[in-house]
Design a protein around this motif. Structure first.
Motif, mmCIF file in Angstrom:
data_model
loop_
_atom_site.group_PDB
_atom_site.id
_atom_site.type_symbol
_atom_site.label_atom_id
_atom_site.label_comp_id
_atom_site.label_asym_id
_atom_site.label_seq_id
_atom_site.Cartn_x
_atom_site.Cartn_y
_atom_site.Cartn_z
ATOM 1 N N LYS A 519 0.740 -0.929 -0.161
ATOM 2 C CA LYS A 519 -0.187 -0.327 -0.665
ATOM 3 C C LYS A 519 0.786 0.780 0.603
ATOM 4 O O LYS A 519 1.573 1.540 0.612
ATOM 5 N N TYR A 569 -4.430 5.362 6.849
ATOM 6 C CA TYR A 569 -3.086 4.271 6.706
ATOM 7 C C TYR A 569 -2.530 4.814 7.579
ATOM 8 O O TYR A 569 -1.023 3.632 7.412
ATOM 9 N N CYS A 576 -4.030 -3.170 5.844
ATOM 10 C CA CYS A 576 -3.720 -2.026 5.460
ATOM 11 C C CYS A 576 -3.719 -2.532 3.650
ATOM 12 O O CYS A 576 -3.678 -0.991 3.087
ATOM 13 N N MET A 577 -4.531 -3.635 3.572
ATOM 14 C CA MET A 577 -4.440 -3.407 1.986
ATOM 15 C C MET A 577 -6.623 -2.556 1.684
ATOM 16 O O MET A 577 -6.533 -2.509 0.937
ATOM 17 N N CYS A 580 -7.720 1.437 1.209
ATOM 18 C CA CYS A 580 -7.201 1.882 0.133
ATOM 19 C C CYS A 580 -8.551 1.735 -0.347
ATOM 20 O O CYS A 580 -9.093 2.023 -1.201
ATOM 21 N N HIS A 584 -5.909 -4.835 -2.393
ATOM 22 C CA HIS A 584 -5.254 -4.388 -3.307
ATOM 23 C C HIS A 584 -3.760 -5.833 -3.101
ATOM 24 O O HIS A 584 -2.876 -5.121 -2.410
ATOM 25 N N HIS A 597 -0.123 8.287 -3.260
ATOM 26 C CA HIS A 597 -1.251 9.091 -2.010
ATOM 27 C C HIS A 597 -2.288 10.127 -2.304
ATOM 28 O O HIS A 597 -1.774 11.055 -1.807
#
Length: 1333
Positions: A519, A569, A576-577, A580, A584, A597
């Motif tokens: 990320k 974040y 962490c995926m 967003c 991801h 970002h």
């Protein structure tokens, strides 16, 4: 009087049965047991004023034991378990004294040893150099070698000399060795003369006139001979000399029946050169020679072969090793013990194997024989994927100029990854180990950056597939991995100061294949400057303030970045995926280029620009709330993140975070390129009052505990962390070095050619020093590696190979010129276990109290010590090495923090001001407390300010080409004139004839010169201050200065002190003119003390008593009458709205005590008004009672400290019972008897105000105006004295009455005082009240 703690050079060592180590420290004989963990089991003072120079044990057996003479001592064979009785007779000697003792052993538990004194001290007429036991019968007969080349037969139990003989060559001996057998006639004496010769003669073969001729003579040394060792099995003799050499001689069989003197023509077998200074001790074994010298090293030689040094044992500070002992060994694989005692008072123990191969601190390197394509450019060490990491399980990655990554595992090179053309010619590479999410396994990731901004991240075990990231369009200057609790963070420093960041984790998918979660995080923007790229970073996860990042750049700046806690974040608890919006997940078979970002960038919240100089920051690490940064300026900076509230326009408080440097620690001289500071993990096991801090774990510390939601309270709590013990690794010239700044020693050295090459050090991804390491580097196209000496430290990690057991810590290798007591702290009552220093040698629990002392030495360092008086334990808390010359004087303003009764730990805070040669002043804030993890006192040092008179010279370019005409000033003495919340005013005596007044401002962190005067026109040696109070309540300040002409000048500093501490801006005050000059001595006045005595309410004046000591050995007491003169009908000190009152001073009387000491008086301190303590180079501590008509000598003690220069005195803290509750208080605390409220005394009100915390307000810890409420060594029953308090409430003055009968009634306990003498070591003396003895 008795000795509570003693740190002096260790001058005698002797092993006994491979089970005990006997040591002589001053007059004290100590027995250490070597079973399990080495520790002291008993000690006793033996020789009073003499130092112990030798210990000779005698074994009771039916047959005489086999004798092996090593290092001027004899090591006996182990006895069988059936030998009775289980004791040894010990002959202890030193100076001109000999004494007989008996060591009793408890067979079931040998650590329960006991020493018994069997005879009084036997005084001889000559210096004793060696003693040996005779075994012809059961009598206590010994042969004694004396300094004037003589020998005598002595019955040590009765002190009767049965026979004596001297050599016809009546020269002086520096060393001697007696080789004995059964009788006096069999004895042979080997002496080292002042003429650089070895002479052999037979004391029992003399003629009728008791004279014996020289039988053999050995020539070859060019210096005097300090030590002799003889190996009877081979007929070899070894000698250590002032010429820095060790010589081994073949002399044949010595002694035996008839006293054989060996071969007629003895030869020199080998000359061993390896020491950098004089060699003091030598010891022979069958295959090795052990030598120790003034350079502080013990060398182990393989002299049978080519005479090379197999091993170098280091650890002692300047001053060298004064004693050496080697055990005989057990004949198995356990090896033999080697013990060294240093001039610094330290005692170290090593284990040496008989089949040991060549090795030293300097490691050898091995060529890994790189066989890949291209030239190696970058090298990295990859950790093992197992939790228990070993060097042999690690692998090495190398990236070549062709963009190909190779891996060396088990000695073989294999291709890992081949990059595209954009990775050729230039690349940066870094590796990291990460734990696979939801799995116990670990994975190693590698990142490779290119010249175009492309960045490849892949798993090393499956490198063919990975993910490609983009860090801008320019060159990637550096890559940095940072480990988190669940993820790892990758930082890539690109063009234009952009630092791109990614959060990466590794997990297993449904088919058990590794996938990477990546990320993008907002990039950092570095401040505009040259060399604008990142070199170091550390992440500080916090919930209330958001995630903090502390970074360092190539310009040498430290930067603080803060992420918004409201953004998902930055929260590690969030997937962490999922942060967003869309998972991801990047499979290893995929390639993507995540973008930025949304254009968001983060700027630094705080910046310390160029703090590490122009060469850049090399590393930043965090440990228990404090940050440690290193750079190529040769400094480690300890700093923290502080929270500063700020009032906004809307009225709400918004916190401002900023970086604040607390302390700067320099490495050794010449070591400018520092790479990292590695923490030494605490070890809670305590041995003999000290903690073996090398017992460290090769693990990363546990995660930070939860913090309160209030970020201001959290930052206050977080910054309470104390400084950890750490080592520094970096480059010293062409060597890679691991340096211990506390012990001032080199732990590891690898010759690599310098740091301007690619290199990697193992362990790499840990903040902990395990005691050993390995370096991999590229040199001339080859990949080289140094092997660590051992995979695990000796005895479960307690010590590494070259560090040994530290039985006693060394303090200063050279003289201690000044000493200052800060106060005492108490061990928490709830602390359990074997706490360091709480149990005395007899196992009886004593007071859990530590005395905190600061010493300044000729080795330019300040050492903060914790001394436990009941056990004699000494703990080094911190070593400050900022001075560039010997520290000559210091003062401390101290106050207590927390409660005084030891239900919880008590802390001290002190403002320490030290001055040294080369006109340098340093100021520190010291925080002393109890470390619950290490179970020992701890010290946090904060550097406040520094000042030098010739700073302009240091800043001048090409100064090495210019001759400096003016000599640099030395500061000789210092005294505190006045202090307030804003500033402290100190006066200094200077060698250039000046008296200078300085203002120290802790808030502004600066030291300013207020004024200077050259009235004395010659070197000013000492200085002291006195505070007076007239009938109107106005205060006056007097300054007393003394110079080499024997005169004392008195200055009125009332106006200067008031204007300097008022805080209001104004012109610098004009230097005053002395009010009075008194001739006190024929030569220089080395020391002063001052106290004042009021004459009554009707008398407008007071008497000031000034005792002084000089080079003439005289003690002078001058009494000065001070009258307060009326000015415009009013009297008083200087204020802003009225002028200064005039003081009239004249000499009232003067008393002299000629030859008070046999040498110059070096220190004089006030124990209480009327009782002073003096010391001199004659090693005597004298007590003097001062009255109006005479100087009375009250007591004397022979100190064991040579070259006494520093002195500190105080009265002991006692437990006070009040209202059924026990509280702590010092007998120097204020006792008040008058009050304002009916039924309540001022004593009670003062206790309520101060919380009975002893020294609640700041007071001079080393000042001469020490306040007491009991008379020590005083025969009078009443003593009244009105003195002034330094209470901060000036509108509520307190009258102190030192009333002995009242204090004894209140305290109800025997009062004791303390005297601390420093010189070549230090000695803490306890003084008991004679009335209570």
């Amino acid at each position: 009087m008795e000795t509570a703690a003693l740190v002096v050079p260790v001058t005698a060592l002797e092993f006994l049965q491979n089970t005990f180590l006997l040591t002589g420290e001053g007059p004290v004989l100590t027995v250490y047991t070597l079973q399990l963990a080495p520790k002291a089991c008993t000690s006793v003072p033996v020789l009073q004023e003499h130092r112990i120079h030798g210990i000779r044990p005698r074994v009771f057996s039916s047959d005489p034991p086999q004798i092996s003479f090593t290092e001027s001592s004899r090591e006996t064979k182990s006895l069988s378990s059936t030998t009775e009785p289980s004791y040894y007779d010990l002959a202890v000697f030193g100076g001109k004294a000999v004494r007989l003792l008996r060591l009793h052993l408890d067979v079931p538990a040998v650590e329960h040893a006991r020493l018994e004194i069997l005879s009084p001290i036997i005084a001889l007429r000559d210096w004793v150099l060696d003693i040996r036991w005779l075994y012809e019968d059961k009598q206590t007969l010994v042969c004694v070698a004396v300094a004037h080349n003589g020998a005598l037969l002595l019955d040590i139990s009765s002190g009767t000399a049965l026979a004596q003989c001297s050599c016809l060559e009546g020269c002086l001996l520096y060393s001697a060795l007696l080789v004995v057998h059964k009788t006096w006639a069999d004895t042979v004496l080997v002496g080292g003369t002042v003429f650089n010769q070895l002479v052999l003669w037979k004391p029992g073969g003399g003629e009728s006139d008791n004279k014996a001729p020289v039988e053999r003579r050995l020539l070859g040394h060019t210096g005097v001979i300090f030590s002799i060792s003889y190996l009877q099995e081979k007929g070899w003799l070894a000698s250590a000399s002032d010429d820095r050499s060790v010589r081994v001689w073949a002399v044949g069989a010595l002694g035996g029946s008839g006293g054989n003197c060996g071969d007629l023509n003895p030869t020199c077998l080998r000359v061993l050169f390896g020491h950098q200074a004089r060699v003091f001790s030598v010891c022979l074994s069958l295959r090795k020679v052990f030598s120790a010298g003034e350079d502080g090293t013990c060398l182990i030689w393989d002299w049978v072969g080519v005479g090379t040094v197999l091993r170098t044992l280091k650890g002692h500070r300047a001053g060298g090793i004064r004693a050496l002992a080697v055990s005989t060994g057990r004949g198995d694989d356990t090896g033999r013990w080697v013990a060294t005692g240093g001039a610094d008072g330290g005692l170290r123990l090593w284990k040496v194997q008989d089949n040991e191969e060549e090795d030293s601190v300097t490691e050898t390197t091995t060529d890994l024989e790189f066989s890949g394509q291209g030239t190696p450019k970058v090298v990295c060490v990859v950790d093992s994927e197992a939790d228990n990491q070993k060097w042999r399980q690690c692998s090495i990655l190398v990236c070549t100029e062709k963009g190909i990554v190779y891996r060396n595992r088990d000695g073989h090179w294999e291709l890992v990854w081949q990059g595209s053309p954009e990775f050729q010619s230039y690349c940066v590479m870094e590796t990291v180990g990460v734990r696979v999410k939801d799995s116990p396994s670990r994975a190693n990731l590698c990142a490779v950056g290119s010249l175009s901004g492309a960045l490849k991240v892949f798993h090393i075990s499956d490198p063919h597939n990975g993910t490609v990231l983009q860090a801008g369009s320019g060159k990637i200057h550096s890559l940095t991995w940072q480990q988190g609790e669940e993820y790892v963070y990758l930082l890539a420093s690109g063009a234009d100061g952009q630092v791109y960041r990614w959060c990466i984790d590794v997990r297993l998918n449904e088919i058990r294949a590794l996938v990477l979660g990546v990320k993008c995080l907002p990039p950092f923007v570095l401040p505009a400057c040259a060399k604008r790229w990142l070199t170091a970073a550390v992440r500080l996860p916090t919930k209330p303030a958001g995630t903090l990042w502390v970074c360092g750049d190539r310009r040498g700046s430290l930067l603080l970045f803060q992420e918004d806690p409201k953004k998902g974040y930055v929260d590690e608890t969030t997937d962490c995926m999922q942060a967003c919006g869309k998972p991801h997940e990047i499979d290893i078979t995929m390639k993507e280029r995540p973008q930025g970002h949304n254009g968001l960038t983060l700027s630094p919240q705080s910046c310390l620009f160029g703090v590490h100089g122009k060469q850049g920051v090399t590393s930043i690490s965090e440990y228990q709330g404090l940050l440690y940064s290193t750079g190529r300026d040769g400094c480690v900076r300890i700093f923290s993140v502080h929270y500063k509230p700020k009032e906004t326009l809307e009225g709400s408080d918004v916190g401002i975070l900023h970086l604040e440097v607390l302390r700067v620690q320099r490495a050794c001289k010449g070591m400018e390129w520092l790479e990292k500071a590695l923490i030494l993990e605490p070890n809670n096991s305590a041995e003999n009052g000290t903690i073996n801090e090398f017992e460290s774990q090769n693990t990363i510390r546990e995660s930070l505990t939860e913090r309160p939601e209030d970020q201001e309270n959290w930052f206050k709590m977080e910054n309470k962390g104390t400084e950890a013990r750490f080592v520094i690794f970096g480059f010293h010239a062409t060597q890679f070095v691991v340096w211990d700044p506390l012990r001032q020693e080199k732990l590891l050295a690898v010759p690599c050619g310098g740091g301007h090459r690619s290199w990697s050090f193992w362990p790499n991804h840990t903040a902990v020093w395990p005691g050993y390491g390995a370096l991999v580097f590229i040199k001339k196209g080859s990949v080289l590696a140094s092997e660590p000496p051992r995979e695990s430290p000796i005895s479960g990690g307690r010590t590494a190979r070259n560090e040994g057991w530290i039985l006693r810590e060394g303090i200063h290798g050279r003289g201690i010129g000044s000493v200052c007591r800060l106060g005492s702290i108490w061990v928490p009552r709830y602390t359990k276990g074997n706490i360091a220093g709480i149990l005395g040698p007899d196992g009886v629990q004593g007071k859990a109290q530590w005395e905190i002392i600061v010493t300044g030495g000729e080795d330019t360092s300040l050492t903060v010590l914790a001394v436990h008086p009941n056990s004699g334990g000494v703990k080094v808390l911190s070593v400050i090495t900022d001075h560039i010359s010997s520290v000559r004087t210091m003062e401390a303003l101290t106050h207590r923090v927390g409660q005084s009764f030891p239900t919880e730990s008590q802390s001290l805070s002190a403002l320490l001001i030290s001055a040294s040669g080369r006109a340098q002043i340093q100021c520190y804030r010291l925080w002393i407390g109890w470390d619950k993890h290490r179970l020992t006192p701890s010290c946090q040092v904060v550097q406040v300010a520094s000042h030098r008179l010739d700073e302009h010279w240091e800043r001048r370019r090409n100064r090495h080409k210019t001759v400096k005409m003016d000599p640099e000033t030395r500061y000789m003495s210092m005294a505190v004139v006045e202090h307030s919340k804003d500033a402290v005013v100190v006066a200094l005596a200077c060698s250039d004839g000046a008296v200078r007044l300085f203002s120290v401002n802790e808030v502004k962190r600066q030291i300013d010169l207020l004024w200077e005067t050259f009235y004395h026109q010659r070197c000013v040696l000492s200085i002291a201050t006195c505070s007076l109070e007239d009938g109107k309540g106005d205060r006056h300040k007097l300054l007393f200065s003394a110079a080499t002409d024997g005169k004392i000048a008195v200055w009125d500093l009332t106006r200067a002190a008031s204007s300097s501490t008022s805080g209001s801006p104004g012109r610098v005050p004009t230097p005053p003119i002395p009010c009075l000059t008194v001739s006190a001595h024929q030569s220089g006045v080395n020391t002063l003390a001052v106290w004042a005595q009021t004459q009554g309410q009707q008398d407008c004046g007071c008497l000031v008593t000034v005792p002084s000591g000089g080079d003439d050995g005289q003690l002078t007491v001058s009494t000065i009458r001070v009258d307060y003169l009326e000015y415009n009908g009013r009297s008083g000190g200087f204020t802003q709205d009225k002028p200064q009152a005039h003081l009239s001073l004249h000499l009232l009387s003067q008393l002299n005590m000629p030859l008070a000491h046999a040498g110059p008086l070096t220190a004089l301190k006030l124990l209480r008004p009327g009782l002073i303590v003096t010391t001199s180079s004659d090693q005597r501590v004298c007590f003097w009672e001062i009255c109006s008509t005479a100087i009375n000598h009250r007591g004397v003690l022979c100190s064991h400290v040579a070259d006494a220069a520093g002195l500190a005195v105080w009265e002991e803290q006692v437990m006070v019972v009040k209202d059924g509750r026990r509280k702590t208080g010092s007998v120097a605390d204020k006792v008040v008897v008058s009050g304002k409220t009916e039924g309540q005394t001022r004593l009670e009100r003062f206790e309520q105000k101060a919380g009975w915390r002893g020294c609640q307000d700041q007071e001079v810890a080393d000042g001469s105006q020490e306040k007491t409420c009991d008379s020590i060594l005083d025969k009078e029953t009443e003593h009244r004295e009105e003195m002034q308090t330094d209470d901060q409430d000036e509108n509520d003055p307190i009258t102190e009455i030192a009333l002995k009968t009242s204090c004894e009634k209140r305290l109800g306990q025997e009062i004791t005082g303390w005297v601390l003498v420093s010189g070549q070591g230090f000695q803490l003396l306890r003084i008991k009240n004679k009335n209570n003895d």
